[in-house]
Design a protein around this motif. Structure first.
Motif, PDB file in Angstrom:
ATOM      1  N   ASP A   1       8.290  73.610 -24.755  1.00  0.00           N
ATOM      2  CA  ASP A   1       8.582  74.677 -23.794  1.00  0.00           C
ATOM      3  C   ASP A   1       9.861  74.403 -23.010  1.00  0.00           C
ATOM      4  O   ASP A   1      10.648  75.321 -22.748  1.00  0.00           O
ATOM      5  N   TYR A   2      10.084  73.157 -22.635  1.00  0.00           N
ATOM      6  CA  TYR A   2      11.344  72.832 -21.962  1.00  0.00           C
ATOM      7  C   TYR A   2      12.535  73.109 -22.890  1.00  0.00           C
ATOM      8  O   TYR A   2      13.550  73.681 -22.471  1.00  0.00           O
ATOM      9  N   ALA A   3      12.410  72.709 -24.141  1.00  0.00           N
ATOM     10  CA  ALA A   3      13.506  72.938 -25.090  1.00  0.00           C
ATOM     11  C   ALA A   3      13.784  74.426 -25.249  1.00  0.00           C
ATOM     12  O   ALA A   3      14.947  74.856 -25.319  1.00  0.00           O
ATOM     13  N   ALA A   4      12.719  75.240 -25.274  1.00  0.00           N
ATOM     14  CA  ALA A   4      12.898  76.690 -25.387  1.00  0.00           C
ATOM     15  C   ALA A   4      13.580  77.246 -24.147  1.00  0.00           C
ATOM     16  O   ALA A   4      14.419  78.147 -24.245  1.00  0.00           O
TER      17      ALA A   4
ATOM     18  N   GLY B   1       8.151  76.416 -15.849  1.00  0.00           N
ATOM     19  CA  GLY B   1       6.968  76.073 -15.063  1.00  0.00           C
ATOM     20  C   GLY B   1       5.803  75.687 -15.956  1.00  0.00           C
ATOM     21  O   GLY B   1       5.055  74.737 -15.659  1.00  0.00           O
ATOM     22  N   LYS B   2       5.633  76.411 -17.051  1.00  0.00           N
ATOM     23  CA  LYS B   2       4.566  76.099 -18.004  1.00  0.00           C
ATOM     24  C   LYS B   2       4.758  74.691 -18.563  1.00  0.00           C
ATOM     25  O   LYS B   2       3.797  73.921 -18.684  1.00  0.00           O
ATOM     26  N   ALA B   3       6.007  74.346 -18.888  1.00  0.00           N
ATOM     27  CA  ALA B   3       6.284  73.004 -19.395  1.00  0.00           C
ATOM     28  C   ALA B   3       5.941  71.944 -18.350  1.00  0.00           C
ATOM     29  O   ALA B   3       5.357  70.895 -18.667  1.00  0.00           O
ATOM     30  N   ARG B   4       6.282  72.205 -17.098  1.00  0.00           N
ATOM     31  CA  ARG B   4       6.005  71.251 -16.018  1.00  0.00           C
ATOM     32  C   ARG B   4       4.495  71.030 -15.873  1.00  0.00           C
ATOM     33  O   ARG B   4       4.037  69.891 -15.738  1.00  0.00           O
ATOM     34  N   ALA B   5       3.739  72.126 -15.901  1.00  0.00           N
ATOM     35  CA  ALA B   5       2.284  72.010 -15.762  1.00  0.00           C
ATOM     36  C   ALA B   5       1.680  71.292 -16.968  1.00  0.00           C
ATOM     37  O   ALA B   5       0.755  70.473 -16.824  1.00  0.00           O
TER      38      ALA B   5
ATOM     39  N   ILE C   1       2.080  66.570 -23.589  1.00  0.00           N
ATOM     40  CA  ILE C   1       3.501  66.239 -23.603  1.00  0.00           C
ATOM     41  C   ILE C   1       4.252  66.982 -24.710  1.00  0.00           C
ATOM     42  O   ILE C   1       5.356  67.496 -24.490  1.00  0.00           O
ATOM     43  N   ASP C   2       3.698  67.028 -25.918  1.00  0.00           N
ATOM     44  CA  ASP C   2       4.412  67.685 -27.023  1.00  0.00           C
ATOM     45  C   ASP C   2       4.681  69.151 -26.711  1.00  0.00           C
ATOM     46  O   ASP C   2       5.789  69.654 -26.951  1.00  0.00           O
ATOM     47  N   GLN C   3       3.678  69.850 -26.180  1.00  0.00           N
ATOM     48  CA  GLN C   3       3.875  71.255 -25.837  1.00  0.00           C
ATOM     49  C   GLN C   3       4.863  71.393 -24.689  1.00  0.00           C
ATOM     50  O   GLN C   3       5.686  72.313 -24.670  1.00  0.00           O
TER      51      GLN C   3
ATOM     52  N   HIS D   1      11.678  59.773 -17.940  1.00  0.00           N
ATOM     53  CA  HIS D   1      10.386  59.176 -17.580  1.00  0.00           C
ATOM     54  C   HIS D   1       9.621  58.748 -18.830  1.00  0.00           C
ATOM     55  O   HIS D   1       8.897  57.741 -18.806  1.00  0.00           O
ATOM     56  N   LEU D   2       9.802  59.479 -19.932  1.00  0.00           N
ATOM     57  CA  LEU D   2       9.119  59.148 -21.187  1.00  0.00           C
ATOM     58  C   LEU D   2       9.859  58.081 -21.988  1.00  0.00           C
ATOM     59  O   LEU D   2       9.399  57.694 -23.065  1.00  0.00           O
ATOM     60  N   GLY D   3      10.996  57.622 -21.473  1.00  0.00           N
ATOM     61  CA  GLY D   3      11.744  56.571 -22.145  1.00  0.00           C
ATOM     62  C   GLY D   3      12.853  57.043 -23.055  1.00  0.00           C
ATOM     63  O   GLY D   3      13.535  56.223 -23.686  1.00  0.00           O
TER      64      GLY D   3
END
Length: 433
Positions: free
Chosen positions: A270-273, A253-257, A264-266, A291-293
């Motif tokens: 967070d998604y990777a973690a 959720g943190k990554a989504r927000a 984007i980098d953070q 979406h980021l290509g």
């Protein structure tokens, strides 16, 4: 006035209800249908240690039904915290061992039956969950946890009147984090984010262990996210992680927000973690990468989802909703329709209605899709994704004014509801007169 609103006056009667319930135990003797004292003490602060302690006791006392039931509930809690479905089979085995132990009245141990119901919900066997909970209710109608099982199952089956009845019983007997968070979900489904937020704040104020507080803060984050406030969502997810750094839904959720706020980098970190510890969020992560290509990175995440689905299917735990949703967006829409029609036969919840409508649209069956999309949108509260799907379907049908209204509403509810979806909604509005 909303039917859910009638739940709230019950909270004012809680103290009286608790006093009255104590009268059911004449001379201090606990009745068979009231909650027993803790039979297998375990600490939510150290769940792994508590599991080991229960296992040690069972090696010495293998016929202890209460400890087997407690162990099953611990396994379910571990599955919830880690999203590792391997704990489901362990929970099932523990509950079955508990129910095989002889009891004084010849009935299986009640907490094990409730646990089997909770396990059935976790495995999306919602009709089975109702059967287990009803069986427990016949034996012990004042065991409040069974009403949580019933509430969850009825919500997923689309039987909202019965869900409210079960929750009303739970609130009247045990107003706690479990009942307040369920009441908040009902308020959210009714499109009432204010009362839902109030209930969640009340739940978070109840003293509990860090994992419970993290769960409650995560729910606040989800509510803020779905109502278009990524900053408030990020704050809630961050609080959840401060209490329980291992709470993976809050990490995702943190990554989504963060992505919605342009960090984007953070977000990618967070998604990777999150996906490093659980495959539950790989599709969400992959869609952001796409979406980021980064199509190669997205394909890798989608491949993990496909492999996980095959593994779950081999273990008898197919999630037709998740697979159908993924397949509609990233595979064969006709196959997605088959998955989701099968799921609709099992449960007629708003989530399944929306997913089936979207799959039908992607497969070119726009008229039928509109029926399911309208049902989901009408019963699903303020849901930007549902409104977007309905707008896309109306656009495909050539209903320009309706499409514009639904797409505008989607972006007004949550302008960040999905990276590709939000961008597509803006593009359609720009080209629609």
């Amino acid at each position: 006035m909303s039917r859910v609103r009638r739940l709230l006056p019950l909270l004012g009667c809680v103290l009286l209800g608790c006093v009255l319930l104590t009268l059911y135990a004449p001379e201090g003797v606990l009745r068979r249908d009231e909650p027993p004292p803790a039979l297998a003490s375990w600490s939510p602060y150290d769940l792994a240690g508590s599991i080991e302690a229960a296992q040690r006791r069972l090696r010495r006392h293998p016929d202890d039904a209460a400890v087997w039931a407690s162990l099953g509930h611990m396994y379910l809690e571990q599955a919830r915290r880690t999203t590792d479905t391997a704990y489901y089979d362990k929970a099932k085995g523990a509950f079955e061992r508990s129910m095989r132990q002889p009891t004084g009245d010849g009935e299986p141990y009640i907490d094990a039956m409730i646990g089997m119901g909770a396990l059935a919900n976790a495995r999306h066997d919602f009709a089975g969950a109702v059967r287990w909970a009803e069986r427990a209710r016949e034996a012990a109608p004042f065991r409040w946890a069974l009403y949580g099982v019933l509430t969850d199952a009825y919500l997923e089956l689309g039987r909202y009147e019965q869900a409210e009845t079960a929750l009303r019983r739970m609130l009247g007997g045990r107003p706690d984090l479990a009942s307040f968070t369920r009441a908040a979900r009902l308020e959210h489904l009714r499109g009432r984010p204010g009362p839902a937020r109030d209930l969640l704040h009340r739940a978070c104020a109840i003293p509990g262990d860090p994992a419970e507080y993290a769960f409650c803060q995560w729910q606040l984050g989800e509510l803020a996210w779905h109502n278009g406030d990524p900053r408030a969502a990020l704050a809630a997810y961050t609080q959840a992680l401060a209490a329980d750094p291992g709470h993976l839904p809050s990490r995702a959720g943190k990554a989504r927000a963060e992505a919605a706020l342009g960090r984007i980098d953070q977000a990618l970190r967070d998604y990777a973690a999150a996906v490093a510890r659980s495959p539950s969020f790989v599709v969400e992560y992959g869609e952001l990468l796409e979406h980021l290509g980064d199509r190669d990175g997205a394909r890798r995440q989608y491949a993990v989802f496909t492999a996980q689905h095959k593994l779950l299917t081999a273990n008898g735990d197919t999630d037709n909703l998740a697979v159908g949703t993924f397949t509609a967006n990233h595979g064969d829409p006709e196959a997605a329709v088959r998955y989701l029609r099968a799921e609709w036969k099992r449960r007629q919840s708003v989530e399944v209605a929306d997913a089936l409508g979207w799959a039908l649209h992607r497969a070119g069956h726009h008229t039928e899709a509109a029926t399911y999309a309208a049902r989901a949108d009408a019963l699903g509260g303020r849901n930007a994704l549902f409104a977007y799907h309905r707008g896309e379907i109306e656009h495909a049908l050539g209903h320009t004014a309706a499409a514009r209204a639904h797409l505008t509403r989607a972006l007004s509810v949550n302008p960040h509801f999905a990276p590709a979806g939000a961008a597509r909604a803006r593009a359609l509005l720009a080209e629609t007169p």
